[in-house]
Design a protein around this motif. Structure first.
Motif, short mmCIF file in Angstrom:
data_model
loop_
_atom_site.label_atom_id
_atom_site.label_comp_id
_atom_site.label_asym_id
_atom_site.label_seq_id
_atom_site.Cartn_x
_atom_site.Cartn_y
_atom_site.Cartn_z
N GLN A 252 -31.73 -61.30 -7.84
CA GLN A 252 -31.13 -62.60 -8.12
C GLN A 252 -32.09 -63.43 -8.97
O GLN A 252 -33.21 -63.03 -9.23
CB GLN A 252 -30.80 -63.33 -6.82
N TRP A 253 -31.65 -64.59 -9.38
CA TRP A 253 -32.45 -65.49 -10.21
C TRP A 253 -33.78 -65.79 -9.52
O TRP A 253 -33.81 -66.14 -8.35
CB TRP A 253 -31.65 -66.77 -10.46
N ARG A 254 -34.87 -65.58 -10.24
CA ARG A 254 -36.23 -65.83 -9.79
C ARG A 254 -36.69 -64.93 -8.65
O ARG A 254 -37.67 -65.21 -7.99
CB ARG A 254 -36.43 -67.30 -9.43
N GLY A 255 -35.97 -63.83 -8.39
CA GLY A 255 -36.45 -62.83 -7.45
C GLY A 255 -35.92 -62.91 -6.05
O GLY A 255 -35.03 -63.70 -5.75
N PRO A 256 -36.49 -62.07 -5.17
CA PRO A 256 -35.96 -61.94 -3.81
C PRO A 256 -35.87 -63.23 -3.02
O PRO A 256 -34.93 -63.43 -2.26
CB PRO A 256 -36.94 -60.97 -3.14
N GLY B 16 -39.77 -66.94 -7.83
CA GLY B 16 -40.51 -66.39 -8.96
C GLY B 16 -41.78 -65.64 -8.58
O GLY B 16 -42.60 -65.34 -9.44
N VAL B 17 -41.93 -65.31 -7.30
CA VAL B 17 -43.14 -64.64 -6.82
C VAL B 17 -42.90 -63.15 -6.65
O VAL B 17 -41.92 -62.74 -6.04
CB VAL B 17 -43.60 -65.26 -5.47
N VAL B 18 -43.80 -62.34 -7.20
CA VAL B 18 -43.78 -60.90 -6.99
C VAL B 18 -44.74 -60.62 -5.84
O VAL B 18 -45.95 -60.78 -5.97
CB VAL B 18 -44.20 -60.12 -8.25
N VAL C 275 -25.96 -61.69 -9.53
CA VAL C 275 -26.54 -61.46 -8.21
C VAL C 275 -26.10 -60.08 -7.74
O VAL C 275 -24.91 -59.75 -7.84
CB VAL C 275 -26.09 -62.53 -7.19
N TYR C 276 -27.05 -59.29 -7.22
CA TYR C 276 -26.73 -57.99 -6.63
C TYR C 276 -26.78 -58.16 -5.11
O TYR C 276 -27.74 -58.70 -4.56
CB TYR C 276 -27.77 -56.95 -7.06
N TYR C 277 -25.72 -57.67 -4.43
CA TYR C 277 -25.70 -57.73 -2.97
C TYR C 277 -24.83 -56.61 -2.43
O TYR C 277 -23.64 -56.52 -2.76
CB TYR C 277 -25.18 -59.09 -2.50
#
Length: 158
Positions: A25-29, A33-35, A120-122
């Motif tokens: 999704q936008w900006r990550g899990p 924005g944090v990996v 968005v993937y779900y």
């Protein structure tokens, strides 16, 4: 700025290297924005190596990644396009498009015609919200349209 070719190679490579973390999704899990669990390399390369690139259209949507696939939501002429790419090769695995005429607001002269939202993937489904408020659900593996609700068209059946 409208991008003719979204420079997703570096972003997707960075996400893939980050312990194969999915970015669904936008900006990550966590939408921050944090990996997570990223370990900095001892030395960065002098120059990045281009692995692949592919034209995807224009728009403001961010790509998303899940299990070695990437999805990109873009615009080509008067259509919105959702494409699924193989993250390792850049090959387009499937692509779906639908017509979307769009007239910009007179005060948004510098704004492009979208899309403006990130998919968005779900749970095996891919959801997109188009520039004219069409909410779509696709099978993430095949691209088959599961359903679409157009919130931009008033319901006159009542």
């Amino acid at each position: 700025m409208i991008r003719k070719i979204i420079p997703i190679v570096f972003l997707l490579s960075a996400v893939a290297m980050a312990n194969a973390q999915d970015w669904t999704q936008w900006r990550g899990p966590q939408r921050d924005g944090v990996v997570a669990n990223f370990t900095l390399p001892a030395a960065w390369p002098e120059k990045l190596k281009l692995v692949w690139k592919t034209p995807v259209g224009s728009g403001y949507s961010s790509p998303i990644v899940f299990q070695n696939k990437a999805w990109v939501f873009s615009r080509k002429e008067e259509t919105e396009v959702i494409s699924c790419l193989d993250l390792k090769t850049g090959k387009i695995l499937w692509s779906q498009s639908y017509g979307v005429p769009f007239k910009k607001n007179q005060y948004a002269g510098q704004m492009g015609k979208g899309p403006h939202s990130t998919p968005v993937y779900y749970q095996g489904k891919l959801y997109t919200l188009g520039v004219n408020a069409a909410l779509s659900c696709f099978d993430a593996n095949t691209g088959a349209l599961k359903w679409r609700k157009d919130f931009g068209i008033p319901d006159t059946s009542k």
